[in-house]
Design a protein around this motif. Structure first.
Motif, PDB file in Angstrom:
ATOM      1  N   THR A  40      55.674  62.917  44.966  1.00  0.00           N
ATOM      2  CA  THR A  40      56.614  62.553  43.911  1.00  0.00           C
ATOM      3  C   THR A  40      58.046  62.736  44.396  1.00  0.00           C
ATOM      4  OG1 THR A  40      55.001  63.247  42.262  1.00  0.00           O
ATOM      5  CG2 THR A  40      57.265  63.026  41.522  1.00  0.00           C
ATOM      6  N   GLY A  41      58.890  61.764  44.087  1.00  0.00           N
ATOM      7  CA  GLY A  41      60.283  61.806  44.483  1.00  0.00           C
ATOM      8  C   GLY A  41      60.570  61.100  45.791  1.00  0.00           C
ATOM      9  N   GLN A  42      59.525  60.771  46.565  1.00  0.00           N
ATOM     10  CA  GLN A  42      59.721  60.123  47.855  1.00  0.00           C
ATOM     11  C   GLN A  42      60.021  58.638  47.680  1.00  0.00           C
ATOM     12  OE1 GLN A  42      56.770  60.943  50.861  1.00  0.00           O
ATOM     13  NE2 GLN A  42      57.020  58.931  51.785  1.00  0.00           N
ATOM     14  N   LYS A  43      60.936  58.127  48.506  1.00  0.00           N
ATOM     15  CA  LYS A  43      61.198  56.693  48.546  1.00  0.00           C
ATOM     16  C   LYS A  43      60.293  56.069  49.599  1.00  0.00           C
ATOM     17  CE  LYS A  43      66.094  56.931  47.372  1.00  0.00           C
ATOM     18  NZ  LYS A  43      67.451  56.702  47.903  1.00  0.00           N
ATOM     19  N   VAL A  44      59.696  54.919  49.253  1.00  0.00           N
ATOM     20  CA  VAL A  44      58.816  54.211  50.178  1.00  0.00           C
ATOM     21  C   VAL A  44      59.100  52.720  50.114  1.00  0.00           C
ATOM     22  CG1 VAL A  44      56.965  55.942  50.006  1.00  0.00           C
ATOM     23  CG2 VAL A  44      56.954  53.983  48.483  1.00  0.00           C
ATOM     24  N   ILE A  56      62.335  48.718  47.979  1.00  0.00           N
ATOM     25  CA  ILE A  56      62.251  50.167  48.140  1.00  0.00           C
ATOM     26  C   ILE A  56      61.996  50.734  46.751  1.00  0.00           C
ATOM     27  CG2 ILE A  56      63.496  52.272  48.762  1.00  0.00           C
ATOM     28  CD1 ILE A  56      65.114  50.552  50.725  1.00  0.00           C
ATOM     29  N   VAL A  57      61.002  51.617  46.656  1.00  0.00           N
ATOM     30  CA  VAL A  57      60.645  52.221  45.371  1.00  0.00           C
ATOM     31  C   VAL A  57      60.634  53.743  45.511  1.00  0.00           C
ATOM     32  CG1 VAL A  57      59.276  50.235  44.624  1.00  0.00           C
ATOM     33  CG2 VAL A  57      58.161  52.110  45.814  1.00  0.00           C
ATOM     34  N   ARG A  58      60.755  54.431  44.377  1.00  0.00           N
ATOM     35  CA  ARG A  58      60.643  55.887  44.349  1.00  0.00           C
ATOM     36  C   ARG A  58      59.395  56.244  43.549  1.00  0.00           C
ATOM     37  NH1 ARG A  58      65.571  57.671  43.015  1.00  0.00           N
ATOM     38  NH2 ARG A  58      65.988  58.353  45.119  1.00  0.00           N
ATOM     39  N   ILE A  59      58.546  57.073  44.140  1.00  0.00           N
ATOM     40  CA  ILE A  59      57.342  57.538  43.450  1.00  0.00           C
ATOM     41  C   ILE A  59      57.773  58.538  42.386  1.00  0.00           C
ATOM     42  CG2 ILE A  59      55.103  58.684  43.707  1.00  0.00           C
ATOM     43  CD1 ILE A  59      55.278  56.059  45.294  1.00  0.00           C
ATOM     44  N   SER A  60      57.467  58.252  41.131  1.00  0.00           N
ATOM     45  CA  SER A  60      57.871  59.147  40.043  1.00  0.00           C
ATOM     46  C   SER A  60      56.717  60.003  39.518  1.00  0.00           C
ATOM     47  CB  SER A  60      58.508  58.365  38.895  1.00  0.00           C
ATOM     48  OG  SER A  60      57.632  57.378  38.423  1.00  0.00           O
ATOM     49  N   MET A  78      56.015  54.307  39.646  1.00  0.00           N
ATOM     50  CA  MET A  78      57.173  54.169  40.530  1.00  0.00           C
ATOM     51  C   MET A  78      58.304  53.432  39.853  1.00  0.00           C
ATOM     52  SD  MET A  78      55.433  51.458  43.113  1.00  0.00           S
ATOM     53  CE  MET A  78      53.908  52.379  43.094  1.00  0.00           C
ATOM     54  N   ASP A  79      59.502  53.676  40.387  1.00  0.00           N
ATOM     55  CA  ASP A  79      60.717  53.030  39.917  1.00  0.00           C
ATOM     56  C   ASP A  79      61.298  52.213  41.058  1.00  0.00           C
ATOM     57  OD1 ASP A  79      60.654  54.440  37.427  1.00  0.00           O
ATOM     58  OD2 ASP A  79      61.472  56.191  38.451  1.00  0.00           O
ATOM     59  N   LEU A  80      61.818  51.053  40.727  1.00  0.00           N
ATOM     60  CA  LEU A  80      62.469  50.205  41.716  1.00  0.00           C
ATOM     61  C   LEU A  80      63.814  50.807  42.092  1.00  0.00           C
ATOM     62  CD1 LEU A  80      62.536  47.465  43.268  1.00  0.00           C
ATOM     63  CD2 LEU A  80      63.653  46.509  41.252  1.00  0.00           C
TER      64      LEU A  80
END
Length: 103
Positions: A40-44, A56-60, A78-80
């Protein structure tokens, strides 16, 4: 029953509807089979079902559960962060084919 940890920087969509929701609304929930742990919190980097880099998304959130059919699944919310430009997408697609999706 065990957990697989996802430490790489790849988020591959298998479902076009989930990808559409991400691009249209800026948020989505992807469901993967099996129990997995997503940081959680990582950008992928997000990839289309055709293995093309797109955003690029962030795992929420990462929620592992047994669904009503008795299957082990993990829901990844995830969030864009942003869409990739053409040059970034081409470079990351080529790199992912060599590192993850290739032979």
């Amino acid at each position: 029953m065990g957990f697989a940890t996802e430490f790489n920087s790849v988020c591959k969509f298998k479902n076009g509807q989930e990808l559409y929701e991400l691009l249209e609304y800026g948020k989505c929930k992807m469901v993967k089979s099996g129990f997995r742990v997503y940081p959680t919190g990582q950008k992928v980097v997000a990839y289309t079902p055709e293995d093309e880099a797109i955003a690029i998304v962030r795992i929420s959130a990462s929620i592992a559960e047994i669904n009503f059919q008795g299957e082990e699944v993990t829901a990844v919310e995830m969030d864009l962060v942003r869409k990739l430009n053409d040059e970034e997408a081409k470079m990351l697609t080529a790199l992912a084919h060599e590192l993850y999706f290739g032979d």
